[in-house]
Write a protein that holds these residues in place. Structure first.
Motif, PDB file in Angstrom:
ATOM      1  N   PHE A   7       0.816  -1.212   0.000  1.00  0.00           N
ATOM      2  CA  PHE A   7       0.000   0.000   0.000  1.00  0.00           C
ATOM      3  C   PHE A   7       0.854   1.268   0.000  1.00  0.00           C
ATOM      4  O   PHE A   7       0.358   2.352   0.276  1.00  0.00           O
ATOM      5  N   LEU A   8       2.163   1.123  -0.254  1.00  0.00           N
ATOM      6  CA  LEU A   8       3.036   2.303  -0.288  1.00  0.00           C
ATOM      7  C   LEU A   8       3.659   2.489  -1.665  1.00  0.00           C
ATOM      8  O   LEU A   8       3.509   3.540  -2.298  1.00  0.00           O
ATOM      9  N   TYR A  43     -14.332   2.336   1.339  1.00  0.00           N
ATOM     10  CA  TYR A  43     -14.484   3.786   1.519  1.00  0.00           C
ATOM     11  C   TYR A  43     -13.158   4.499   1.245  1.00  0.00           C
ATOM     12  O   TYR A  43     -13.108   5.484   0.503  1.00  0.00           O
ATOM     13  N   ASN A  44     -12.070   3.980   1.826  1.00  0.00           N
ATOM     14  CA  ASN A  44     -10.750   4.609   1.616  1.00  0.00           C
ATOM     15  C   ASN A  44     -10.374   4.648   0.140  1.00  0.00           C
ATOM     16  O   ASN A  44      -9.850   5.655  -0.336  1.00  0.00           O
ATOM     17  N   PHE A  45     -10.623   3.537  -0.563  1.00  0.00           N
ATOM     18  CA  PHE A  45     -10.237   3.500  -1.985  1.00  0.00           C
ATOM     19  C   PHE A  45     -10.972   4.604  -2.745  1.00  0.00           C
ATOM     20  O   PHE A  45     -10.384   5.311  -3.559  1.00  0.00           O
ATOM     21  N   LEU A  46     -12.292   4.725  -2.478  1.00  0.00           N
ATOM     22  CA  LEU A  46     -13.067   5.740  -3.192  1.00  0.00           C
ATOM     23  C   LEU A  46     -12.741   7.147  -2.715  1.00  0.00           C
ATOM     24  O   LEU A  46     -12.641   8.082  -3.496  1.00  0.00           O
ATOM     25  N   ARG A  47     -12.607   7.276  -1.411  1.00  0.00           N
ATOM     26  CA  ARG A  47     -12.375   8.597  -0.810  1.00  0.00           C
ATOM     27  C   ARG A  47     -11.012   9.160  -1.236  1.00  0.00           C
ATOM     28  O   ARG A  47     -10.893  10.333  -1.554  1.00  0.00           O
ATOM     29  N   LEU A  48      -9.984   8.316  -1.244  1.00  0.00           N
ATOM     30  CA  LEU A  48      -8.628   8.834  -1.432  1.00  0.00           C
ATOM     31  C   LEU A  48      -8.114   8.675  -2.863  1.00  0.00           C
ATOM     32  O   LEU A  48      -7.450   9.580  -3.382  1.00  0.00           O
ATOM     33  N   GLY A  49      -8.397   7.549  -3.469  1.00  0.00           N
ATOM     34  CA  GLY A  49      -7.818   7.301  -4.782  1.00  0.00           C
ATOM     35  C   GLY A  49      -6.296   7.274  -4.712  1.00  0.00           C
ATOM     36  O   GLY A  49      -5.707   7.411  -3.633  1.00  0.00           O
ATOM     37  N   ASN A  92      -4.203   9.488  -5.751  1.00  0.00           N
ATOM     38  CA  ASN A  92      -3.607  10.769  -5.350  1.00  0.00           C
ATOM     39  C   ASN A  92      -3.712  11.014  -3.852  1.00  0.00           C
ATOM     40  O   ASN A  92      -2.787  11.528  -3.232  1.00  0.00           O
ATOM     41  N   GLY A  93      -4.849  10.625  -3.279  1.00  0.00           N
ATOM     42  CA  GLY A  93      -5.028  10.824  -1.839  1.00  0.00           C
ATOM     43  C   GLY A  93      -4.076   9.968  -1.026  1.00  0.00           C
ATOM     44  O   GLY A  93      -3.465  10.435  -0.054  1.00  0.00           O
ATOM     45  N   TYR A  94      -3.922   8.701  -1.436  1.00  0.00           N
ATOM     46  CA  TYR A  94      -2.966   7.832  -0.742  1.00  0.00           C
ATOM     47  C   TYR A  94      -1.550   8.408  -0.864  1.00  0.00           C
ATOM     48  O   TYR A  94      -0.785   8.425   0.117  1.00  0.00           O
ATOM     49  N   ALA A  95      -1.202   8.882  -2.071  1.00  0.00           N
ATOM     50  CA  ALA A  95       0.146   9.424  -2.266  1.00  0.00           C
ATOM     51  C   ALA A  95       0.376  10.630  -1.351  1.00  0.00           C
ATOM     52  O   ALA A  95       1.438  10.763  -0.742  1.00  0.00           O
ATOM     53  N   LYS A  96      -0.637  11.491  -1.227  1.00  0.00           N
ATOM     54  CA  LYS A  96      -0.484  12.688  -0.383  1.00  0.00           C
ATOM     55  C   LYS A  96      -0.225  12.310   1.070  1.00  0.00           C
ATOM     56  O   LYS A  96       0.688  12.830   1.716  1.00  0.00           O
ATOM     57  N   ILE A  97      -1.050  11.403   1.583  1.00  0.00           N
ATOM     58  CA  ILE A  97      -0.914  11.010   3.000  1.00  0.00           C
ATOM     59  C   ILE A  97       0.435  10.338   3.235  1.00  0.00           C
ATOM     60  O   ILE A  97       1.171  10.682   4.165  1.00  0.00           O
ATOM     61  N   HIS A  98       0.774   9.383   2.363  1.00  0.00           N
ATOM     62  CA  HIS A  98       2.011   8.626   2.597  1.00  0.00           C
ATOM     63  C   HIS A  98       3.251   9.492   2.359  1.00  0.00           C
ATOM     64  O   HIS A  98       4.243   9.351   3.078  1.00  0.00           O
ATOM     65  N   GLN A 144      17.156   0.842  16.803  1.00  0.00           N
ATOM     66  CA  GLN A 144      15.929   1.478  17.277  1.00  0.00           C
ATOM     67  C   GLN A 144      15.176   1.998  16.058  1.00  0.00           C
ATOM     68  O   GLN A 144      15.801   2.357  15.052  1.00  0.00           O
ATOM     69  N   ARG A 145      13.856   2.016  16.148  1.00  0.00           N
ATOM     70  CA  ARG A 145      13.060   2.283  14.953  1.00  0.00           C
ATOM     71  C   ARG A 145      11.869   3.177  15.280  1.00  0.00           C
ATOM     72  O   ARG A 145      11.284   3.075  16.372  1.00  0.00           O
ATOM     73  N   ILE A 146      11.508   4.028  14.321  1.00  0.00           N
ATOM     74  CA  ILE A 146      10.267   4.811  14.423  1.00  0.00           C
ATOM     75  C   ILE A 146       9.461   4.586  13.159  1.00  0.00           C
ATOM     76  O   ILE A 146       9.978   4.714  12.051  1.00  0.00           O
ATOM     77  N   LEU A 147       8.195   4.249  13.314  1.00  0.00           N
ATOM     78  CA  LEU A 147       7.265   4.119  12.202  1.00  0.00           C
ATOM     79  C   LEU A 147       6.458   5.407  12.116  1.00  0.00           C
ATOM     80  O   LEU A 147       5.923   5.857  13.123  1.00  0.00           O
ATOM     81  N   VAL A 148       6.372   5.985  10.930  1.00  0.00           N
ATOM     82  CA  VAL A 148       5.564   7.202  10.781  1.00  0.00           C
ATOM     83  C   VAL A 148       4.299   6.846  10.002  1.00  0.00           C
ATOM     84  O   VAL A 148       4.371   6.408   8.863  1.00  0.00           O
ATOM     85  N   ARG A 149       3.174   6.997  10.669  1.00  0.00           N
ATOM     86  CA  ARG A 149       1.892   6.611  10.063  1.00  0.00           C
ATOM     87  C   ARG A 149       0.991   7.825   9.905  1.00  0.00           C
ATOM     88  O   ARG A 149       1.248   8.887  10.475  1.00  0.00           O
ATOM     89  N   HIS A 150      -0.104   7.586   9.181  1.00  0.00           N
ATOM     90  CA  HIS A 150      -1.182   8.563   9.082  1.00  0.00           C
ATOM     91  C   HIS A 150      -1.485   9.109  10.480  1.00  0.00           C
ATOM     92  O   HIS A 150      -1.740   8.324  11.393  1.00  0.00           O
TER      93      HIS A 150
END
Ligand SMILES: *Cc1c(COP(=O)(O)O)cnc(C)c1O
Length: 465
Positions: free
Chosen positions: A246-247, A326-332, A334-340, A418-424
């Motif tokens: 999904f990235l 809902y996410n697929f329709l809402r974001l498409g 471009n929306g996924y790319a913006k958030i990630h 040591q690790r940090i995950l950056v999420r929505h």
């Protein structure tokens, strides 16, 4: 006071915390005898959940900890939807099929309208299904050649625990390539050293749990093409794209890791990680329908219609799938790319800031072409510090942050990172507050040097979830 008869102590006038029921501790082991006021019980449980901590500050997890209000509403509307009951809930089932087709399209299946796939409870179940399909295909091929089928093996790099489970539960030898020096992921050369006629498949990970890097799927696929030319051995690939599935399609679209490579027969991904669905959504999709052996599909007719199913679970909630749609329709795309991409920018910012502190060497800096929005570091060779990364994790925990430290798998158990995950939901501003706390932590250790640094033996356990 309006006391009812019997042993119930209930009054609509009682303040919850003034109630008789909450003047005692609640049962912890014995099955309760009497009914209780729902308000009181709700309050007690809500308060206990407070002790779980604040999930948004958990920078260890890959899973969703933020959803928008529409998702909450859809989850509420879907509380009665049973994903398995495709006869009673045909529209929920239809949304699932649309998601499968959209994912097949996103991952470049040559036949996205007709290929097969399904939702699961997470990537672990999806990985089991992918692994089982590999095992069945291999067994059919071997049986047709009159050859033995009792020693299947699977080649992979430093995998998530679900592949260890798959190997043990389904009796497959796991040829997990050990790490060596600075090589912390799988490569083609190591795959070739281990491939033989009993190899059911190779599983590269797109977003390795430990260092967050993408393993080189194309390089491995090319090497297996050459192996087939040289020896006739035709070994399929299943990609564990729990995070990367999904990235990469949104943030590294030119990276060839998916069904563009004909050798990639199946992909699993976690809807509840970078798919941005609430917990309980995973996906597995096959390149083409023929890549899923039909013997693994069960036809169930006792729920009304005739439903083909391929899953380990039976009943499970449908809301996550509705929310995924809902996410697929809402974001498409471009929306996924913006958030990630916002997450990648935050990860890169954190990696620059942590490097500036001095004693740390960045192992992965959140580059969107080579891994997931995350960063990983270790203490520099020879750095004069009193603390371990476990001490830093422990101190940051006092402000609510979970920033895990852990040792690497074989053969680099000596290496702690040591690790940090950056999420929505982890904004740059929130990250800057973490940097402030990180600086304060190091200042604290300057003035209060650690005499016995914590190690992984001190029970600072954490899950690679
Ligand atoms: C998280 C993860 C899994 C397990 O996925 P769940 O959705 O938690 O079941 C498997 N593989 C990788 C690479 C992961 O990151």
């Amino acid at each position: 006071m309006n006391k009812k008869s019997g042993s119930a102590n209930y009054s609509e006038l009682d303040d919850v915390y003034g109630s008789l029921e909450l003047s005692k501790t609640l049962p912890k082991s014995q099955f309760p005898t009497e009914e209780r006021d729902p308000r009181n019980v709700f309050s007690a449980i809500r308060d206990e959940l407070m002790l779980d901590g604040n999930s948004r500050q958990n920078l260890a997890t890959f899973c969703q900890t933020w959803v928008d209000d529409e998702i909450r509403e859809l989850m509420d509307l879907s509380i009665d939807k049973n994903m398995i009951d495709k006869d009673e809930y045909p529209q929920t089932a239809e949304l699932e099929s649309r998601c499968v087709r959209m994912l097949a399209d996103l991952w470049h299946s040559p036949d996205p309208e007709n290929t097969l796939g399904c939702s699961t409870i997470g990537s672990s179940e999806a990985a089991m299904l992918g692994g089982l399909a590999l095992k069945w295909q291999w067994r059919k091929k071997r049986a047709a050649q009159g050859k033995s089928t009792d020693k299947p093996n699977l080649i992979c790099g430093p995998v998530q625990i679900c592949w260890h489970k798959f190997a043990r539960y389904f009796d497959v030898e796991l040829r997990e390539v050990p790490l060596e020096g600075d090589r912390l992921i799988l490569n083609a050369e190591e795959v070739l050293k281990r491939a033989d006629e009993n190899t059911i498949g190779v599983v590269p990970t797109l977003g390795v749990t430990f260092t967050c890097q993408y393993e080189p799927v194309k390089e491995i696929s090319d090497a297996l093409d050459q192996l087939q030319k040289d020896t006739g051995l035709d070994i399929p690939i299943h990609v564990d794209g729990a995070s990367g599935g999904f990235l990469a399609p949104f943030c590294a679209p030119e990276l060839e890791w998916d069904f563009r490579l004909p050798r990639v027969k199946s992909v699993n991904s976690s809807g509840h990680k970078f798919g941005l669905a609430p917990l309980g959504a995973g996906w597995v999709v096959w390149r083409e329908a023929k890549d899923l052996p039909e013997e693994l599909i069960f036809n169930v007719n006792y729920l009304g219609g005739n439903m083909p199913t391929f899953a380990l679970n039976f009943s499970r909630p449908g809301g996550q799938i509705v929310a995924q749609y809902y996410n697929f329709l809402r974001l498409g795309r471009n929306g996924y790319a913006k958030i990630h991409n916002a997450c990648y920018a935050t990860a890169q910012y954190l990696s620059r800031e942590i490097e500036k502190l001095g004693p740390f060497e960045i192992l992965f800096d959140g580059d969107s072409k080579s891994g997931i929005p995350a960063l990983a570091w270790k203490i520099k060779e020879g750095a004069k510090v009193s603390y371990s990364l476990y001490d830093i994790a422990d101190k940051l925990r006092s402000r609510g942050w979970q920033v895990p430290a852990y040792s690497m798998p074989a053969n680099r158990e000596d290496m702690v990172i040591q690790r940090i995950l950056v999420r929505h939901g982890v904004s740059l501003d929130l990250a800057s507050l973490l940097v402030d706390d990180f600086k304060r932590t190091l200042e604290y250790f300057e003035t209060h040097p650690v005499s016995v640094p914590l190690s992984d033996k001190d029970g600072t356990s954490f899950n690679h979830s």
